[in-house]
Write a protein that holds these residues in place. Structure first.
Motif, PDB file in Angstrom:
ATOM      1  N   UNK A  39       0.845  -1.182   0.000  1.00 41.70           N
ATOM      2  CA  UNK A  39       0.000   0.000   0.000  1.00 41.70           C
ATOM      3  C   UNK A  39       0.887   1.240   0.000  1.00 41.70           C
ATOM      4  N   UNK A  40       0.522   2.207  -0.853  1.00 43.52           N
ATOM      5  CA  UNK A  40       1.304   3.431  -0.960  1.00 43.52           C
ATOM      6  C   UNK A  40       0.405   4.634  -0.707  1.00 43.52           C
ATOM      7  N   UNK A  41       1.031   5.729  -0.297  1.00 45.37           N
ATOM      8  CA  UNK A  41       0.295   6.966  -0.064  1.00 45.37           C
ATOM      9  C   UNK A  41       1.146   8.140  -0.526  1.00 45.37           C
ATOM     10  N   UNK A  42       0.532   9.006  -1.334  1.00 49.16           N
ATOM     11  CA  UNK A  42       1.183  10.225  -1.807  1.00 49.16           C
ATOM     12  C   UNK A  42       0.395  11.417  -1.275  1.00 49.16           C
ATOM     13  N   UNK A  43       1.103  12.480  -0.917  1.00 53.32           N
ATOM     14  CA  UNK A  43       0.472  13.644  -0.296  1.00 53.32           C
ATOM     15  C   UNK A  43       0.839  14.902  -1.073  1.00 53.32           C
ATOM     16  N   UNK A  44      -0.174  15.645  -1.472  1.00 48.20           N
ATOM     17  CA  UNK A  44       0.000  16.954  -2.103  1.00 48.20           C
ATOM     18  C   UNK A  44      -0.794  17.976  -1.301  1.00 48.20           C
TER      19      UNK A  44
END
Length: 372
Positions: A39-44
């Motif tokens: 599982x991956x998470x990207x934050x902008x």
């Protein structure tokens, strides 16, 4: 169970405990790599600003937040985008920031979804505030035309029109996107997962050996025998000369010279080695000692090297061979043999009850190492 008992259990089974815990760690890492998808998470982030100070943070965020939530709901299938506004107690700068978090199985998709949501929100909000600025400009132009036609005597009308002219300006509002460069892998990493599995296996193994101790009640030390009953401890595990200690204690505990000594084990193969050691010790003292080892298929008899004055009989467990009862009845001295860790207090109780039923009182107990 005392703390000392627990330490003895851990010391005795430490190889099994560590090996099982390492196996749990390796199994957890293997299963996570094969069966559990990453599982991956990207934050902008999107920061709403108005350097002129005409538009407050509340006005900006009340417009930006609903649009951000609408954009997040339109995210690419397979990627979940969530929106988080300022937290309670945030600073003045943090109150203007909205965070877009994109979670999914593919790192690149998460980065693209987070950045796309932030950019789309910024574009839509900028369009709204541009339209607000156009409307405000139209109102100002109309007010200025009216103000030119109003005489100086009409102070109330003049003040109202001037208020319209100096109303909010939206032209300075800006919406800055800080894009995600990469996605972070969520959940436990391989090293953390291995550590958690190792510690979990450690706890389970210790619990298992505690349950084993409760069920079997193994003999862990000479103190277990000494605290058990009134039978003396005739020998105990030593690096050497166990036979010497047993022979010396037999002579001290018996009123007459023992002519026949029967060694009764609690479990299979628990008496031959100590019987041989006892014979050797007696021979070292000049006693002609012979040896008989009872087996399932018969008895192995070793004659004395000279005139026999002592016969040592290595019996089989009473639970496996009923003839042991006849053997102990005929013997002059009976010694119960118990092995550390392999034999339990329950088995000791059963053997002593059998001997009591047969009318035989043992001279004592020989405590043997767990390798015998």
């Amino acid at each position: 169970m005392t703390f000392l008992d627990l330490m003895r259990l851990i010391k005795h089974f430490w190889v099994l405990i560590v090996a099982s815990s390492l196996a749990c760690a390796m199994l957890a890492v293997g299963l996570s790599a094969l069966a559990i998808p990453s599982k991956y998470e990207a934050v902008a982030t999107l920061t709403s600003t108005d350097p002129s100070g005409n538009v407050t943070a509340d006005v900006l965020m009340s417009t930006v937040t609903p649009i951000a939530q609408q954009v997040a709901a339109e995210a690419t299938p397979g990627v979940s985008v969530t929106v988080e506004g300022p937290k309670s107690g945030a600073t003045a700068a943090e109150q203007r920031v909205i965070t877009f978090s994109a979670a999914g199985d593919n790192a690149d998709d998460c980065v693209g979804a987070a950045n796309a949501a932030a950019q789309e929100t910024a574009s839509r909000v900028a369009a709204i505030f541009l339209e607000l600025e156009d409307n405000q400009s139209t109102k100002r132009e109309s007010a200025l035309e009216i103000l030119e036609d109003v005489g100086e005597d009409d102070t109330r009308t003049e003040a109202l029109l001037e208020a319209i002219i100096i109303d909010r300006e939206y032209s300075h509002c800006d919406f800055i996107v800080s894009e995600a460069a990469e996605a972070e892998r969520k959940g436990l990493g391989a090293s953390k997962l291995a550590l958690v599995a190792f510690l979990g296996g450690l706890v389970l193994c210790i619990a298992a050996v505690v349950v084993f101790d409760m069920l079997k009640r193994p003999i862990k030390a000479r103190e277990d025998i000494e605290a058990y009953g009134d039978l003396p401890l005739l020998s105990w595990p030593l690096p050497a000369s166990e036979g010497e200690v047993l022979w010396a204690n037999l002579l001290a505990k018996t009123d007459e010279f023992p002519r026949e000594v029967a060694l009764v084990p609690l479990s299979e193969d628990g008496s031959p080695e100590i019987a041989k050691a006892l014979c050797a010790a007696a021979r070292n003292r000049g006693v002609g000692a012979g040896l008989t080892i009872n087996k399932g298929e018969g008895a192995l008899s070793v004659p004395a090297e000279k005139s026999e004055s002592l016969r040592v009989i290595a019996c089989r467990p009473i639970s496996l061979d009923a003839s042991t009862i006849y053997c102990v009845r005929d013997a002059g001295v009976v010694v119960v043999c118990a092995r550390l860790w392999r034999d339990g207090l329950g088995a000791l109780e059963n053997v002593l009850e059998e001997l009591e039923t047969a009318g035989v009182r043992p001279a004592g107990i020989a405590l043997l190492g767990d390798k015998r």
